[in-house]
Design a protein around this motif. Structure first.
Motif, PDB file in Angstrom:
ATOM      1  N   ASN A 189       0.805  -1.224   0.000  1.00  0.00           N
ATOM      2  CA  ASN A 189       0.000   0.000   0.000  1.00  0.00           C
ATOM      3  C   ASN A 189       0.836   1.271   0.000  1.00  0.00           C
ATOM      4  O   ASN A 189       0.430   2.289   0.548  1.00  0.00           O
ATOM      5  CB  ASN A 189      -0.970   0.001   1.186  1.00  0.00           C
ATOM      6  N   LEU A 190       1.985   1.208  -0.605  1.00  0.00           N
ATOM      7  CA  LEU A 190       2.869   2.359  -0.726  1.00  0.00           C
ATOM      8  C   LEU A 190       2.585   3.048  -2.047  1.00  0.00           C
ATOM      9  O   LEU A 190       2.419   2.397  -3.073  1.00  0.00           O
ATOM     10  CB  LEU A 190       4.324   1.890  -0.684  1.00  0.00           C
ATOM     11  N   THR A 191       2.514   4.375  -2.032  1.00  0.00           N
ATOM     12  CA  THR A 191       2.249   5.119  -3.258  1.00  0.00           C
ATOM     13  C   THR A 191       3.471   5.952  -3.649  1.00  0.00           C
ATOM     14  O   THR A 191       4.262   6.345  -2.781  1.00  0.00           O
ATOM     15  CB  THR A 191       1.047   6.070  -3.091  1.00  0.00           C
ATOM     16  N   PRO A 192       3.614   6.237  -4.940  1.00  0.00           N
ATOM     17  CA  PRO A 192       4.701   7.121  -5.364  1.00  0.00           C
ATOM     18  C   PRO A 192       4.643   8.485  -4.680  1.00  0.00           C
ATOM     19  O   PRO A 192       5.677   9.069  -4.363  1.00  0.00           O
ATOM     20  CB  PRO A 192       4.487   7.246  -6.875  1.00  0.00           C
ATOM     21  N   GLU A 193       3.454   8.972  -4.407  1.00  0.00           N
ATOM     22  CA  GLU A 193       3.306  10.271  -3.749  1.00  0.00           C
ATOM     23  C   GLU A 193       3.900  10.237  -2.345  1.00  0.00           C
ATOM     24  O   GLU A 193       4.539  11.197  -1.903  1.00  0.00           O
ATOM     25  CB  GLU A 193       1.827  10.691  -3.691  1.00  0.00           C
ATOM     26  N   GLN A 194       3.661   9.145  -1.612  1.00  0.00           N
ATOM     27  CA  GLN A 194       4.244   9.022  -0.280  1.00  0.00           C
ATOM     28  C   GLN A 194       5.768   9.073  -0.359  1.00  0.00           C
ATOM     29  O   GLN A 194       6.416   9.793   0.394  1.00  0.00           O
ATOM     30  CB  GLN A 194       3.834   7.685   0.367  1.00  0.00           C
ATOM     31  N   VAL A 195       6.325   8.282  -1.261  1.00  0.00           N
ATOM     32  CA  VAL A 195       7.776   8.194  -1.398  1.00  0.00           C
ATOM     33  C   VAL A 195       8.371   9.538  -1.793  1.00  0.00           C
ATOM     34  O   VAL A 195       9.364   9.982  -1.220  1.00  0.00           O
ATOM     35  CB  VAL A 195       8.158   7.101  -2.417  1.00  0.00           C
ATOM     36  N   LYS A 196       7.747  10.202  -2.747  1.00  0.00           N
ATOM     37  CA  LYS A 196       8.292  11.475  -3.239  1.00  0.00           C
ATOM     38  C   LYS A 196       8.199  12.596  -2.211  1.00  0.00           C
ATOM     39  O   LYS A 196       8.844  13.624  -2.354  1.00  0.00           O
ATOM     40  CB  LYS A 196       7.617  11.857  -4.548  1.00  0.00           C
ATOM     41  N   LYS A 246      15.759   1.079  -1.970  1.00  0.00           N
ATOM     42  CA  LYS A 246      15.511  -0.149  -2.710  1.00  0.00           C
ATOM     43  C   LYS A 246      14.001  -0.396  -2.793  1.00  0.00           C
ATOM     44  O   LYS A 246      13.315  -0.409  -1.766  1.00  0.00           O
ATOM     45  CB  LYS A 246      16.183  -1.314  -1.985  1.00  0.00           C
ATOM     46  N   TYR A 247      13.505  -0.553  -4.037  1.00  0.00           N
ATOM     47  CA  TYR A 247      12.083  -0.800  -4.290  1.00  0.00           C
ATOM     48  C   TYR A 247      11.942  -2.018  -5.193  1.00  0.00           C
ATOM     49  O   TYR A 247      12.891  -2.416  -5.858  1.00  0.00           O
ATOM     50  CB  TYR A 247      11.443   0.385  -5.028  1.00  0.00           C
ATOM     51  N   ASP A 248      10.725  -2.554  -5.292  1.00  0.00           N
ATOM     52  CA  ASP A 248      10.434  -3.554  -6.312  1.00  0.00           C
ATOM     53  C   ASP A 248      10.584  -2.869  -7.666  1.00  0.00           C
ATOM     54  O   ASP A 248      10.310  -1.675  -7.793  1.00  0.00           O
ATOM     55  CB  ASP A 248       8.996  -4.068  -6.185  1.00  0.00           C
ATOM     56  N   GLU A 249      10.983  -3.613  -8.665  1.00  0.00           N
ATOM     57  CA  GLU A 249      11.212  -3.054 -10.002  1.00  0.00           C
ATOM     58  C   GLU A 249       9.960  -2.349 -10.535  1.00  0.00           C
ATOM     59  O   GLU A 249      10.044  -1.248 -11.066  1.00  0.00           O
ATOM     60  CB  GLU A 249      11.646  -4.154 -10.976  1.00  0.00           C
ATOM     61  N   GLU A 250       8.811  -2.968 -10.375  1.00  0.00           N
ATOM     62  CA  GLU A 250       7.563  -2.370 -10.871  1.00  0.00           C
ATOM     63  C   GLU A 250       7.281  -1.031 -10.186  1.00  0.00           C
ATOM     64  O   GLU A 250       6.906  -0.060 -10.819  1.00  0.00           O
ATOM     65  CB  GLU A 250       6.393  -3.328 -10.640  1.00  0.00           C
ATOM     66  N   PHE A 251       7.481  -0.977  -8.880  1.00  0.00           N
ATOM     67  CA  PHE A 251       7.244   0.259  -8.151  1.00  0.00           C
ATOM     68  C   PHE A 251       8.281   1.311  -8.554  1.00  0.00           C
ATOM     69  O   PHE A 251       7.944   2.486  -8.714  1.00  0.00           O
ATOM     70  CB  PHE A 251       7.281   0.036  -6.637  1.00  0.00           C
ATOM     71  N   HIS A 252       9.511   0.909  -8.732  1.00  0.00           N
ATOM     72  CA  HIS A 252      10.571   1.822  -9.126  1.00  0.00           C
ATOM     73  C   HIS A 252      10.210   2.520 -10.452  1.00  0.00           C
ATOM     74  O   HIS A 252      10.451   3.712 -10.618  1.00  0.00           O
ATOM     75  CB  HIS A 252      11.897   1.089  -9.248  1.00  0.00           C
ATOM     76  N   GLN A 253       9.620   1.791 -11.370  1.00  0.00           N
ATOM     77  CA  GLN A 253       9.211   2.359 -12.646  1.00  0.00           C
ATOM     78  C   GLN A 253       8.121   3.415 -12.472  1.00  0.00           C
ATOM     79  O   GLN A 253       8.074   4.395 -13.215  1.00  0.00           O
ATOM     80  CB  GLN A 253       8.740   1.258 -13.600  1.00  0.00           C
ATOM     81  N   GLN A 254       7.274   3.251 -11.482  1.00  0.00           N
ATOM     82  CA  GLN A 254       6.221   4.245 -11.215  1.00  0.00           C
ATOM     83  C   GLN A 254       6.801   5.554 -10.699  1.00  0.00           C
ATOM     84  O   GLN A 254       6.168   6.596 -10.794  1.00  0.00           O
ATOM     85  CB  GLN A 254       5.224   3.700 -10.185  1.00  0.00           C
ATOM     86  N   LEU A 255       7.991   5.500 -10.131  1.00  0.00           N
ATOM     87  CA  LEU A 255       8.625   6.695  -9.582  1.00  0.00           C
ATOM     88  C   LEU A 255       9.311   7.543 -10.646  1.00  0.00           C
ATOM     89  O   LEU A 255       9.659   8.680 -10.399  1.00  0.00           O
ATOM     90  CB  LEU A 255       9.647   6.307  -8.517  1.00  0.00           C
ATOM     91  N   GLU A 256       9.515   6.985 -11.819  1.00  0.00           N
ATOM     92  CA  GLU A 256      10.227   7.727 -12.880  1.00  0.00           C
ATOM     93  C   GLU A 256       9.295   8.570 -13.690  1.00  0.00           C
ATOM     94  O   GLU A 256       8.161   8.519 -13.706  1.00  0.00           O
ATOM     95  CB  GLU A 256      10.992   6.749 -13.762  1.00  0.00           C
TER      96      GLU A 256
END
Length: 120
Positions: A94-101, A110-120
């Protein structure tokens, strides 16, 4: 308060006020921190595997090198948290790119590859 190097596995710390608490290197696997206030807490190198951090306040917390593998971060506030240098958020739920940013230095995490792609 200094709770570094403690081992409260699976503890219920929901709604706890742990502002500015030193939890560095603590083994907190499976602990329930839902709605806990961890503002400016030192969680550096803490083991938070499968911890429940639902709606936890992690504003300005130090999460460097913390292990949050499969932790539930639904609604957790990460504004200003430091994630640089090896924090592990792979498998976090339940982690969102908005939270991370909203955190500082999130690119070194370190993130899962799929999640890492959402951050770009």
């Amino acid at each position: 308060m200094n709770l570094s190097f403690t081992y409260p596995i699976g503890s219920d710390l929901s709604r706890a006020r742990l502002c500015r608490t030193d939890l560095s290197r603590a083994y907190l696997s499976g602990a329930n921190f839902s709605r806990a206030d961890l503002w400016k807490a030192n969680l550096r190198r803490a083991d938070l595997w499968k911890a429940d951090l639902i709606r936890a306040n992690l504003r300005e917390a130090d999460l460097r090198e913390a292990d949050l593998w499969k932790a539930n971060l639904n609604g957790a506030t990460l504004n200003g948290a430091t994630l640089l240098s090896g924090a592990d958020l792979s498998g976090a739920k339940n982690l969102t790119p908005e939270q991370v940013k909203s955190a500082q230095d999130w690119r070194g995490t370190k993130y899962d590859e799929e999640f890492h792609q959402q951050l770009e």
